[in-house]
Scaffold this active site. Structure first.
Site, PDB file in Angstrom:
ATOM      1  N   ASP A 281      -5.169  -2.303   8.081  1.00 20.06           N
ATOM      2  CA  ASP A 281      -3.817  -2.158   8.643  1.00 20.06           C
ATOM      3  C   ASP A 281      -3.509  -0.773   9.205  1.00 20.06           C
ATOM      4  O   ASP A 281      -2.525  -0.611   9.924  1.00 20.06           O
ATOM      5  CB  ASP A 281      -2.770  -2.497   7.575  1.00 20.06           C
ATOM      6  CG  ASP A 281      -2.805  -3.966   7.208  1.00 20.06           C
ATOM      7  OD1 ASP A 281      -3.211  -4.771   8.066  1.00 20.06           O
ATOM      8  OD2 ASP A 281      -2.443  -4.302   6.068  1.00 20.06           O
TER       9      ASP A 281
ATOM     10  N   ARG B 173       1.481  -7.160   8.224  1.00 18.83           N
ATOM     11  CA  ARG B 173       2.763  -7.597   7.627  1.00 18.83           C
ATOM     12  C   ARG B 173       3.819  -6.507   7.764  1.00 18.83           C
ATOM     13  O   ARG B 173       4.972  -6.769   8.012  1.00 18.83           O
ATOM     14  CB  ARG B 173       2.568  -7.929   6.141  1.00 18.83           C
ATOM     15  CG  ARG B 173       2.231  -9.382   5.895  1.00 18.83           C
ATOM     16  CD  ARG B 173       2.440  -9.718   4.436  1.00 18.83           C
ATOM     17  NE  ARG B 173       1.682  -8.830   3.563  1.00 18.83           N
ATOM     18  CZ  ARG B 173       0.511  -9.116   3.038  1.00 18.83           C
ATOM     19  NH1 ARG B 173      -0.044 -10.275   3.265  1.00 18.83           N
ATOM     20  NH2 ARG B 173      -0.111  -8.263   2.246  1.00 18.83           N
TER      21      ARG B 173
END
Ligand code: ADP
Length: 345
Positions: A150, A194
């Site tokens: 991420d 996310r």
């Protein structure tokens, strides 16, 4: 019977014994979501640990293995032929028990009975929270290494796995582009992220997407629909919209549904790239990053660093307190977002 002791027969004598040596034996584990390059990192940790004269233990399945006493002695050959492999040879896991004081006490006992005084945790921010709690409670030197696709950890410009995951996304979107163009389709492509849109932003620019929807910016669906209408009026035959899964308007299915209510200029398709983003052979960039950070972890521990994460900022190794890496959020460079808008007109 395989011995439970690290093999020392093929361990070279370290050529540099000049540093302080505040820790003796060392355990390493991979935790949380896996990322490509973790194996290159394990290799660097094991080889540099042995190079400097330490015994190195691998812990299987993250904190769960620390509690369940799943330790493996690591020698030079145990990390041969893994630099190019995705996943992690040590396996990764999420551990509810490590969140309890009793679980962490068991973990500490398993370290101490082997005279292990240092622990390296390769993982994301959840894993670092656990590492920090553990280091506050017990006299163990703890070093974190950023292993997540991420790229959302404060204290490093890049995390191990981000480059490979983004390359995978670009490769997939290139393929989707061919079919989108052949059929005059509008594709909504959902990628991981996310809480952070790094993969979407960088992958979207590299793959030439028309729109990039990320959690860091406000998504204006009306403006998006206007852009699509204008494109259609200008005979644009197809379109690609990349969506980070954490976008506030929802995932790719949800956004496609909302757009379809107001605009039907194209046939619309949704692709969720999912876990292919985590797998595969790490890029050269992630292999070099993982190798540098693995060595930085050992050298930092030898200099007495603890409760820190080793990262790379402006191409230099930097140690950031773990609590800061976890507490502070990364600031995305939104100039890239501005550029994406110019490129998509
Ligand atoms: P990631 O490292 O990819 O962010 P998770 O958020 O799942 O992954 O965290 C990995 C593990 O770290 C958890 O399963 C748990 O064992 C441990 N952990 C996370 N937060 C804490 C905490 N506050 N205290 C103790 N352990 C924690």
């Amino acid at each position: 019977m395989p011995s439970d002791q690290p093999q020392s027969s093929d361990q070279p004598q370290p050529s540099d014994q000049s540093h302080n040596q505040p820790f003796g034996d060392l355990a390493i584990l991979t935790s949380g979501g896996d990322s490509p390059g973790m194996n290159a990192c394990i290799r660097a940790l094991v080889r540099s640990g042995i190079y400097y004269g330490h015994r190195v233990w691998g812990v299987i399945r993250g904190y769960d293995g620390l509690i369940q006493d799943e330790f493996r002695p690591m020698d030079l050959r145990s990390v041969g032929n893994i630099i190019h492999r995705g996943g992690t040879i040590l396996k990764s896991a999420r551990s509810e028990e490590f969140r309890t004081a009793e679980g962490r006490r068991k973990a500490y006992e398993n370290l101490i009975k082997r005279n292990i005084t240092a622990l390296v945790v390769v993982g994301g921010d959840g894993s670092f929270r656990g590492a920090n709690v553990f280091a506050e409670e017990y006299p163990v030197s703890v070093m974190g290494l950023p292993g997540t696709i991420d790229n959302d950890l404060y204290g490093t410009d890049y995390t191990i796995g981000f480059d490979t995951a983004t390359n995978t996304v670009v490769e997939c979107i290139d393929k989707i582009r061919d079919t989108a163009d052949a059929h005059n389709r509008l594709f909504f492509i959902e990628v991981m992220g996310r809480d952070a849109g790094y993969i979407a932003l960088n992958g979207g620019i590299a793959a030439g997407c028309e729109e990039i929807l990320i959690p860091e910016t406000k998504t204006d669906l009306n403006a998006l629909i206007e852009v699509l209408k204008k494109g259609r009026a200008n005979h644009k035959s197809s379109g690609l919209i990349i969506v980070a899964e954490g976008d506030e308007e929802g995932g790719a299915y949800e956004i496609a549904r909302k757009v379809a209510k107001q605009f039907n200029g194209y046939e619309m398709k949704v692709t969720i790239l999912g876990h292919i983003q985590r797998g595969g052979s790490p890029s050269y960039f992630d292999r070099v990053l993982a190798s540098r950070l693995g060595i930085a972890a050992i050298e930092g521990l030898r200099q007495g660093q603890s409760k820190v994460m080793a990262g790379i900022i402006n191409n230099k190794i930097v140690y950031t307190p773990i609590y800061e890496a976890v507490k502070n959020s990364t600031q995305m460079d939104l100039d890239l977002y501005r550029i994406s808008k110019i490129l998509a007109i």
